[in-house]
Scaffold this motif. Structure first.
Motif, short mmCIF file in Angstrom:
data_model
loop_
_atom_site.label_atom_id
_atom_site.label_comp_id
_atom_site.label_asym_id
_atom_site.label_seq_id
_atom_site.Cartn_x
_atom_site.Cartn_y
_atom_site.Cartn_z
N THR A 240 0.80 -1.24 0.00
CA THR A 240 -0.11 -0.20 -0.06
C THR A 240 0.82 1.17 -0.10
O THR A 240 0.50 2.30 -0.75
CB THR A 240 -0.82 0.07 1.19
N MET A 241 1.98 1.27 0.90
CA MET A 241 3.04 2.44 0.80
C MET A 241 3.50 2.58 -0.75
O MET A 241 3.65 3.65 -1.01
CB MET A 241 3.93 2.24 1.73
N LYS A 242 3.69 1.33 -1.53
CA LYS A 242 4.19 1.63 -2.78
C LYS A 242 3.11 2.34 -3.62
O LYS A 242 3.50 3.14 -4.42
CB LYS A 242 4.54 0.31 -3.34
N VAL A 243 2.10 1.81 -3.72
CA VAL A 243 0.77 2.27 -4.31
C VAL A 243 0.68 3.57 -4.24
O VAL A 243 0.48 4.37 -5.00
CB VAL A 243 -0.38 1.42 -4.22
N THR A 244 0.80 4.03 -2.94
CA THR A 244 0.27 5.53 -2.53
C THR A 244 1.63 6.40 -2.66
O THR A 244 1.74 7.66 -2.27
CB THR A 244 -0.43 5.69 -1.15
N GLU A 245 2.87 5.86 -3.13
CA GLU A 245 3.98 6.58 -3.67
C GLU A 245 4.58 6.99 -2.14
O GLU A 245 5.67 7.86 -2.25
CB GLU A 245 3.66 7.61 -4.54
N ILE B 220 6.67 5.04 -0.43
CA ILE B 220 8.14 4.56 -0.58
C ILE B 220 9.11 5.52 -1.40
O ILE B 220 10.21 5.96 -0.99
CB ILE B 220 8.10 3.18 -1.16
N ASP B 221 8.30 6.11 -2.50
CA ASP B 221 9.26 7.20 -3.29
C ASP B 221 9.44 8.42 -2.37
O ASP B 221 10.44 9.10 -2.43
CB ASP B 221 8.37 7.46 -4.43
N ALA B 222 8.39 8.53 -1.49
CA ALA B 222 8.58 9.98 -0.70
C ALA B 222 9.70 9.89 0.26
O ALA B 222 10.62 10.69 0.61
CB ALA B 222 7.41 10.19 0.05
N LEU B 223 9.87 8.40 0.79
CA LEU B 223 11.02 8.17 1.71
C LEU B 223 12.44 8.37 1.12
O LEU B 223 13.34 8.83 1.57
CB LEU B 223 11.08 6.68 2.40
N THR B 224 12.48 7.96 -0.28
CA THR B 224 13.87 8.21 -1.19
C THR B 224 13.98 9.40 -1.40
O THR B 224 15.02 9.84 -1.18
CB THR B 224 13.62 7.30 -2.19
N THR B 225 13.02 10.33 -1.63
CA THR B 225 13.22 11.72 -1.83
C THR B 225 13.98 12.50 -0.57
O THR B 225 14.37 13.43 -0.75
CB THR B 225 11.81 12.44 -2.05
N LEU B 226 13.31 11.93 0.64
CA LEU B 226 13.65 12.45 2.15
C LEU B 226 15.11 11.89 2.36
O LEU B 226 15.47 11.93 3.73
CB LEU B 226 12.73 12.32 2.98
N SER B 227 15.66 11.19 1.28
CA SER B 227 16.93 10.67 1.73
C SER B 227 16.90 9.45 2.86
O SER B 227 17.78 9.26 3.76
CB SER B 227 18.35 11.58 2.20
N THR B 228 16.03 8.52 2.70
CA THR B 228 15.66 7.55 3.89
C THR B 228 15.57 6.30 2.97
O THR B 228 14.70 6.10 2.06
CB THR B 228 14.59 7.71 4.76
N ASP B 229 16.47 5.37 3.49
CA ASP B 229 16.59 4.14 2.52
C ASP B 229 15.40 3.42 2.82
O ASP B 229 15.27 3.14 3.98
CB ASP B 229 17.98 3.35 2.68
N PRO B 230 14.54 2.93 1.85
CA PRO B 230 13.60 2.16 2.40
C PRO B 230 13.73 0.93 2.76
O PRO B 230 13.17 0.07 3.63
CB PRO B 230 12.79 2.02 0.95
#
Length: 261
Positions: free
Chosen positions: A124-129, A131-141
């Motif tokens: 669900t986190m991937k579908v709602t993006e 995980i992409d937001a974590l990467t944008t915030l320099s947090t490794d999923p």
């Protein structure tokens, strides 16, 4: 002749697809283990995963062990009565639970509850993006989502197996004393006489491996979930089925390693 070549090509495609899937899972697992030795460490996520996987799974594992121990005592008594060997009930119940039934059934129950939950949550986190937001915030999923869950499951499931062993043996004790009219002191004496420390430790080692498998499959399929509700549903189903099959397969391998002599 043409249909033979087509059949071989079809088999080959499926074999190569299976090998590719195994390779992707192996790389994912190696990446998760590699991140274990690199900071930062998200202890809050680890603690939350420990509660979700360990503490909240205790009721279902405990009930499963309790009824399994009782049913096992009835079955062994019924089978032993054919050979006048009813007195083996306490020892066989204890050994069967600690070596096999405790870790396997506990692992399967955790797989049904935890693998599906992890896959659905991360999918669900991937579908709602998110995980992409974590990467944008320099947090490794991998470090934020995957590693805490895998580490928590690897540590929590053997503890669940140990508690389940105790509850399962007590389930056999209650049935043996209350239903089969065993003497309580004799039942416990026979249990402790035949049960060895390695029987318990081997089951807990299995539990640790099963916990790693469950969390790994949940995280892997969640991270590789398809888009939309159907994608999340397929990821959840695949996580449970794959982790259950791998638990049964790895159980045989570990039993061969531990007890082949």
């Amino acid at each position: 002749m043409t249909w033979v070549l087509q059949a071989l090509a079809l088999i080959g495609r499926h074999v190569f697809a299976a090998l590719a899937g195994i390779g992707r899972v192996a790389i994912f697992a190696a990446s998760a283990v590699f991140h274990l030795f690199r900071p930062p460490f998200y202890m809050r996520e680890f603690g939350h995963a420990l509660v979700q996987i360990g503490w909240l799974s205790l009721p279902v594992v405990g009930l499963t062990a309790l009824f399994t121990g009782g049913a096992l005592a009835l079955q062994i008594y019924a089978g032993g009565a054919r050979f006048n060997a009813e007195m083996v009930v306490p020892s066989i119940v204890a050994i069967g639970l600690t070596r096999e039934l405790g870790p396997v059934l506990g692992g399967l129950m955790v797989a049904a509850r935890v693998a599906s939950s992890i896959a659905a949550e991360i999918g669900t986190m991937k579908v709602t993006e998110q995980i992409d937001a974590l990467t944008t915030l320099s947090t490794d999923p991998m470090k934020y989502l995957t590693l805490p869950r895998i580490l928590a499951a690897t540590l929590a499931v053997p503890l669940l197996v140990g508690v389940g062993d105790v509850i399962g043996v007590m389930g056999g004790f209650l049935v043996g004393v209350g239903r089969l009219e065993f003497n309580a002191a004799t039942y416990m004496h026979n249990t402790l006489d035949f049960l060895q420390l390695w029987d318990v430790l081997s089951g807990m080692i299995k539990g640790s491996v099963f916990g790693f498998i469950v969390a790994l499959m949940g995280c892997y399929y969640g991270m590789h979930s398809g888009r939309g509700a159907q994608g999340v549903g397929r990821a959840t189903k695949s996580a449970v089925v794959t982790s259950s099959v791998l638990i049964l397969a790895s159980n045989y391998i570990l039993t061969e390693v531990f007890f082949s002599a």
